[in-house]
Design a protein around this motif. Structure first.
Motif, PDB file in Angstrom:
ATOM      1  N   ASN A  84       0.845  -1.222   0.054  1.00 30.69           N
ATOM      2  CA  ASN A  84       0.093  -0.036   0.034  1.00 30.69           C
ATOM      3  C   ASN A  84       0.830   1.196  -0.125  1.00 30.69           C
ATOM      4  O   ASN A  84       0.313   2.505  -0.260  1.00 30.69           O
ATOM      5  CB  ASN A  84      -1.032   0.064   1.191  1.00 30.69           C
ATOM      6  CG  ASN A  84      -2.203  -1.107   1.068  1.00 30.69           C
ATOM      7  OD1 ASN A  84      -2.362  -1.452   0.058  1.00 30.69           O
ATOM      8  ND2 ASN A  84      -2.072  -1.964   2.181  1.00 30.69           N
ATOM      9  N   ASN A  85       2.024   1.383   0.657  1.00 34.39           N
ATOM     10  CA  ASN A  85       3.056   2.287   0.483  1.00 34.39           C
ATOM     11  C   ASN A  85       4.033   2.494  -0.569  1.00 34.39           C
ATOM     12  O   ASN A  85       4.449   3.438  -1.011  1.00 34.39           O
ATOM     13  CB  ASN A  85       3.179   2.569   1.696  1.00 34.39           C
ATOM     14  CG  ASN A  85       2.167   2.946   2.907  1.00 34.39           C
ATOM     15  OD1 ASN A  85       1.317   2.051   3.284  1.00 34.39           O
ATOM     16  ND2 ASN A  85       1.623   4.117   3.105  1.00 34.39           N
ATOM     17  N   VAL A 106       7.395  -0.520  -9.133  1.00 30.83           N
ATOM     18  CA  VAL A 106       6.511  -1.329  -9.653  1.00 30.83           C
ATOM     19  C   VAL A 106       6.824  -2.015 -10.949  1.00 30.83           C
ATOM     20  O   VAL A 106       6.669  -3.361 -11.226  1.00 30.83           O
ATOM     21  CB  VAL A 106       5.022  -0.616  -9.951  1.00 30.83           C
ATOM     22  CG1 VAL A 106       4.095  -1.943 -10.760  1.00 30.83           C
ATOM     23  CG2 VAL A 106       4.351  -0.293  -8.650  1.00 30.83           C
ATOM     24  N   SER A 129       5.674   5.818  -7.574  1.00 31.65           N
ATOM     25  CA  SER A 129       5.994   4.243  -7.465  1.00 31.65           C
ATOM     26  C   SER A 129       6.193   3.452  -8.708  1.00 31.65           C
ATOM     27  O   SER A 129       6.362   2.336  -9.087  1.00 31.65           O
ATOM     28  CB  SER A 129       4.900   3.474  -6.802  1.00 31.65           C
ATOM     29  OG  SER A 129       3.710   3.341  -7.415  1.00 31.65           O
ATOM     30  N   THR A 130       6.042   4.299  -9.970  1.00 31.07           N
ATOM     31  CA  THR A 130       5.823   3.560 -11.351  1.00 31.07           C
ATOM     32  C   THR A 130       7.058   2.751 -11.317  1.00 31.07           C
ATOM     33  O   THR A 130       7.134   1.719 -12.031  1.00 31.07           O
ATOM     34  CB  THR A 130       5.932   4.724 -12.379  1.00 31.07           C
ATOM     35  OG1 THR A 130       4.791   5.751 -12.214  1.00 31.07           O
ATOM     36  CG2 THR A 130       5.816   4.199 -13.698  1.00 31.07           C
ATOM     37  N   LYS A 150       2.745   1.397  -4.331  1.00 28.26           N
ATOM     38  CA  LYS A 150       1.436   2.106  -4.825  1.00 28.26           C
ATOM     39  C   LYS A 150       1.832   3.747  -4.526  1.00 28.26           C
ATOM     40  O   LYS A 150       2.755   4.089  -3.770  1.00 28.26           O
ATOM     41  CB  LYS A 150       0.254   2.004  -4.058  1.00 28.26           C
ATOM     42  CG  LYS A 150      -0.470   0.607  -4.658  1.00 28.26           C
ATOM     43  CD  LYS A 150      -1.735   0.447  -3.871  1.00 28.26           C
ATOM     44  CE  LYS A 150      -2.436  -0.795  -4.207  1.00 28.26           C
ATOM     45  NZ  LYS A 150      -3.584  -1.163  -3.713  1.00 28.26           N
ATOM     46  N   GLY A 151       1.303   4.624  -5.420  1.00 26.89           N
ATOM     47  CA  GLY A 151       1.715   6.104  -5.199  1.00 26.89           C
ATOM     48  C   GLY A 151       1.911   6.693  -6.118  1.00 26.89           C
ATOM     49  O   GLY A 151       2.404   5.930  -7.276  1.00 26.89           O
ATOM     50  N   GLU A 192       4.942  -7.266  -7.588  1.00 19.07           N
ATOM     51  CA  GLU A 192       4.173  -7.566  -6.493  1.00 19.07           C
ATOM     52  C   GLU A 192       5.104  -7.876  -5.222  1.00 19.07           C
ATOM     53  O   GLU A 192       6.310  -7.452  -5.411  1.00 19.07           O
ATOM     54  CB  GLU A 192       3.276  -9.030  -6.563  1.00 19.07           C
ATOM     55  CG  GLU A 192       4.112 -10.190  -6.762  1.00 19.07           C
ATOM     56  CD  GLU A 192       5.208 -10.241  -8.015  1.00 19.07           C
ATOM     57  OE1 GLU A 192       6.300 -10.753  -7.752  1.00 19.07           O
ATOM     58  OE2 GLU A 192       4.751  -9.970  -8.973  1.00 19.07           O
TER      59      GLU A 192
END
Length: 196
Positions: A142-143, A154, A150-151, A146-147, A159
């Motif tokens: 979640n932190n 990720v 975070s591209t 994501k955001g 995952e």
């Protein structure tokens, strides 16, 4: 992390959020400490905006810049707190398969860390090396993954399990090339943050 207040510190860890929060809560109000942020986002932003991502392999440049900064520009009268050690900028390099950087054996990492330690110690204080290891799966999901910023993460760790697997490799690498004084495993990130 108590009982070692009169020493400089390098804080290692894959989670920038955790390193940054730790440093801000523990040192940002201290007149005795000089914080050296990693500034990797600034390097990547300049690369994207000024060089159209042409200098994508920034690790050696950031590491060299950090060593020069430590050697020439840190205030000698203060304790130094570093977000990331120099080896953090070298960890991903072999994955790029570039000539001369395709394995750690082709880099003089012991000399790089020796210089980092020498430059930080030049103010007369010893160094404590802290490694933060994120084990909180919910916080990672979640932190960290994501955001708005975070591209890139990720794309590397789609995952939680891939993040944790890479973190295991990072911990092994970091412990091999640095004399880590304390490892803090964080199973509940918000609890850890609240107790700083």
């Amino acid at each position: 992390m108590d009982g070692i207040a009169r020493k400089s510190r390098i804080i290692f860890g894959m989670s920038g959020t955790l390193k940054g929060t730790t440093i801000k809560k523990m040192y940002s109000d201290s007149p005795d400490h000089f914080i050296l942020w990693s500034d990797t986002k600034l390097f990547f932003e300049a690369d994207r905006n000024l060089f159209s991502w042409q200098a994508r392999l920034l690790g050696p440049s950031i590491a060299t810049s950090r060593l020069i900064y430590l050697q020439r520009y840190i205030p000698r009268e203060k304790l130094i707190v570093c977000e990331r050690g120099v080896t953090d900028f070298l960890f991903p390099l072999p994955t790029y398969k570039l000539s001369g950087l395709e394995s750690y054996d082709k880099m003089d990492i012991p000399e790089i860390t020796r210089r980092e330690n020498e430059y930080i110690r030049s103010n007369g204080y010893d160094i404590v090396r802290t490694l933060l290891v994120m084990k909180d799966r919910n916080f990672i999901m979640n932190n960290v993954l994501k955001g708005s910023d975070s591209t890139h993460r990720v794309s590397l760790y789609p995952e939680v399990d891939s993040y944790l697997s890479s973190q295991d490799e990072y911990v092994e690498f970091t412990c091999k090339y640095n004399k880590i004084d304390e490892i803090i495993e964080i199973t509940d990130a918000w609890d850890y943050i609240s107790k700083l």
